[in-house]
Write a protein that holds these residues in place. Structure first.
Motif: not given
Lengths: 459, 459
Positions: A234, A215-218, A203
């Motif tokens: 990513s 926003d990114f999830e990785e 995070g």
């Protein structure tokens, strides 16, 4: 060895020699001259050569051909490839057309592996027409910022290579070169980066110029300084991120050249393999196919997808997968299954419809009443029967055409339509896959050295 | 046989004979006289005798001793039990003190099994002090409403008995007598009830006087006419509800006396049992304990709880339960496990802490680095190792004292602390449990006849 002495030794091994430096730049210079002379494009060296962050022995040279952005895509591909092909023919040999998002030319010039890549010379990174147009901006960004930190980048890249986590391809899912450069820029050097990595958590967001627009999830987010909507990290998996953290801890606890140049992995002997399999008390099966004639970045994800699909099938039939992995070889590829139990009961419980749908109810009970081991009986509003299990051994299932009905990767499926081989136990010992089998059964990551070190310190 | 002829035949079998009727009421009358003469309580016959819904051969007579509700609970128990004991001594023999929510006296009077139950004579059902005070209101409600429907109640009770779904105890989880009576009242008779049941669905609410004052979770809700917050069907399981629906369908499709008086279940012979076990290809284990000296309503739920706990333990250790069941016998009780695979791999995967907790990380990796089959390795931010599996065969686990650490029922645990026996395969064939084993392996419910009938009709 002290950390500083260790790193100095490593740098002496990996800094390009001046002959290499002169050679690569003289080739680069001639190629750029040729592009510019064409009058239709501008030549530019990109990649680690341009950024001065290449490691001794690297043979990759990337030259971009920048075209007027008012050209159509089609014109770019035609004229760009034409020019690249002409230049490749003039200077090198063994010319190949390759594809990323767009086609480009790969050619051997002396001992160098050169890519000639047509792209659009857009004004700003925001105006790119395809991913490849972004590369010149990366090069410019790094070149103007990296300054004195090139040694740190070299160290980090070698550290990543030594730990098996360098490369953002689908096989490695590790750290790309550009990502390494940005991390050095952000933390100000190799040691500060490792110190910081000890406290990394999934995070984490690194945004060098504070312009993130998405926003990114990785697990790790490093916002591209030339594109606020792109995560440079990513393709980094949580596993590889974790391994880097572990390596950083281990190295700072006890520095060693082994982190940069690890001893070669031990390779199993056949007798060891047989003993190991016996000691594990599992059932080993290998499914072998002809490797489709495509690059690992395409085939490996397909092998993984197929592996998952077949594991799912095995589990739906009651087999418990202990571990499974795959390996793409030159000629053939292997899906390896280690199964916790290989002999299942003859009967299995088969769930029927709810009793509340009378049509289904009648069909189901009539079908099975004289044709089952036990039942039909009712449990919680549903019918159940116990029927003969279709596959009591994984071998039977792995040899069945039912595999072709699972969601295999496209090219893997094509290869399997021509047949596959199922090997069992000791027969899985196939020359081409000995390193793969060695690492699978001996499953001991480069981190093992660190764990040993720590265990000794505690004693 | 037509439905009407069939039901007439059944009624001729189950309507109490006039001698029985006279006998039971003469005993009841003498008991009530004795209660009333005491001057401290009022006698009342409750239960199926009072409601005229008892079946030939039933030997249960329930007499309630209604005391002034201004008494304390303690006084009630003292004076109530005292009076009940005096009366029991005067008329019967073999006196026992038993417990429901309150103590009461059970006594044999001739061939009758009589309960003498002290309770409070509260004014309304809303004013009850304990569950037992509710019973006189049930009796009054049914007596004033059942009128001409007693034959229908008799038929329904026998239908439920024949189908193995009569009784609201923890063993059966079926239909209580009072529930049968309310269903007949609601639907107006035996046939209309069966017709309606064909369309029953879980979640059905029956509220005879429309006064429900609570939401219920159970599959069937029948609101008690004397208590708007009580579901008379609360102990009915979805399975028994479903079986009733199936029986109703089957009976209406093709009526037969078999529904009321089913042929005796077939009992396995030893040779059949051995063949069956072999054909199923499963591993059979029986765990046997001394039966604690308590009633089934207490012990059976504990056996079930223990069965679930041990199944959970087996599954956590990698064994796959095919089916499991338990049986409370006179002397010993049996937990029976049928396991889909009985030989597991030597290794198992052991999940460690996340890599982000350095203290745990160091402990874990140091503990296992030289003490495992493979690993430690990292996957998705966690450590894993492969260690020797502690139990490769269910037999080893079932014989281990670790069983005592699972959440067994209280009395089962006490019994197990004195030891238990583990039997395997053919050795599970123990005389006392042959009917249990027969129904377990031949798992064919009373519904089987229906399924056969239907299958034939389809042909």
């Amino acid at each position: 060895l002290s950390r500083i002495a260790c790193e100095e030794t490593v740098l002496n091994h990996i800094r390009p020699k001046s002959e290499e430096y002169e050679h690569i730049w003289s080739v680069a210079g001639r190629l750029i001259g040729a592009v510019n002379r064409s009058g239709i494009a501008q030549g530019m060296v990109v990649g680690s050569v341009a950024r001065d962050t290449w490691v001794r022995g690297d043979r990759d040279l990337d030259v971009f051909l920048l075209f007027d952005p008012s050209l159509s895509r089609r014109d770019l591909e035609e004229k760009g490839l034409g020019l690249a092909r002409d230049i490749a023919r003039e200077f090198g040999e063994n010319l190949k057309e390759k594809y990323a998002e767009h086609p480009y030319i790969n050619v051997a010039i002396g001992d160098l592996d050169v890519d000639l890549v047509p792209c659009f010379a857009v004004e700003t990174a925001a105006a790119i027409k395809s991913a490849v147009d972004r590369t010149p901006f990366h090069t410019k960004y790094i070149c103007t910022h990296i300054k004195e930190s090139t040694d740190d980048v070299l160290l980090l890249k070698q550290f990543m290579k030594g730990g098996g986590i360098y490369g953002s391809d689908h096989v490695t899912e590790g750290f790309a070169g550009y990502l390494c450069e940005l991390l050095i820029l952000h933390y100000g050097g190799f040691t500060p980066l490792l110190e910081a990595a000890r406290n990394w958590r999934p995070g984490l967001i690194i945004d060098l110029i504070g312009h993130r627009a998405k926003d990114f999830e990785e697990p790790l987010v490093v916002v591209d300084p030339v594109d606020p909507r792109r995560n440079v990290a990513s393709s980094l998996s949580l596993t590889k991120m974790s391994e880097f953290i572990e390596l950083a801890n281990g190295y700072l606890e006890q520095p060693s050249i082994d982190f940069f140049f690890p001893p070669k992995a031990t390779r199993l002997e056949y007798e060891e393999y047989v003993d190991l399999v016996h000691a594990r008390g599992t059932a080993i099966y290998a499914l072998c196919i002809h490797t489709p004639p495509l690059v690992p970045d395409i085939i490996v994800p397909q092998l993984r997808k197929s592996l998952d699909a077949i594991c799912g099938l095995l589990e739906r039939h009651g087999f418990i997968i202990h571990r499974a992995d795959c390996c793409m070889g030159e000629d053939s590829s292997m899906l390896l299954f280690e199964i916790a139990v290989d002999r299942l009961s003859a009967v299995q419980i088969h769930m029927g419809p709810t009793i509340f749908n009378r049509v289904h109810a009648q069909k189901f009970t009539s079908k099975y009443v004289d044709n089952c081991h036990a039942g039909p009986y009712i449990m919680n509003g549903r019918y159940y029967v116990e029927i003969e299990r279709p596959y009591r051994r994984a071998e039977q299932l792995l040899g069945s055409a039912i595999l072709l009905e699972t969601s295999l990767g496209k090219h893997v499926k094509k290869a399997m339509q021509n047949g596959w081989k199922v090997l069992k136990g000791e027969d899985c010992w196939v020359e081409e896959f000995i390193p793969f089998l060695s690492s699978f059964f001996n499953k001991r990551s480069p981190l093992l050295r660190i764990f040993h070190q720590r265990a000794e310190e505690i004693e």
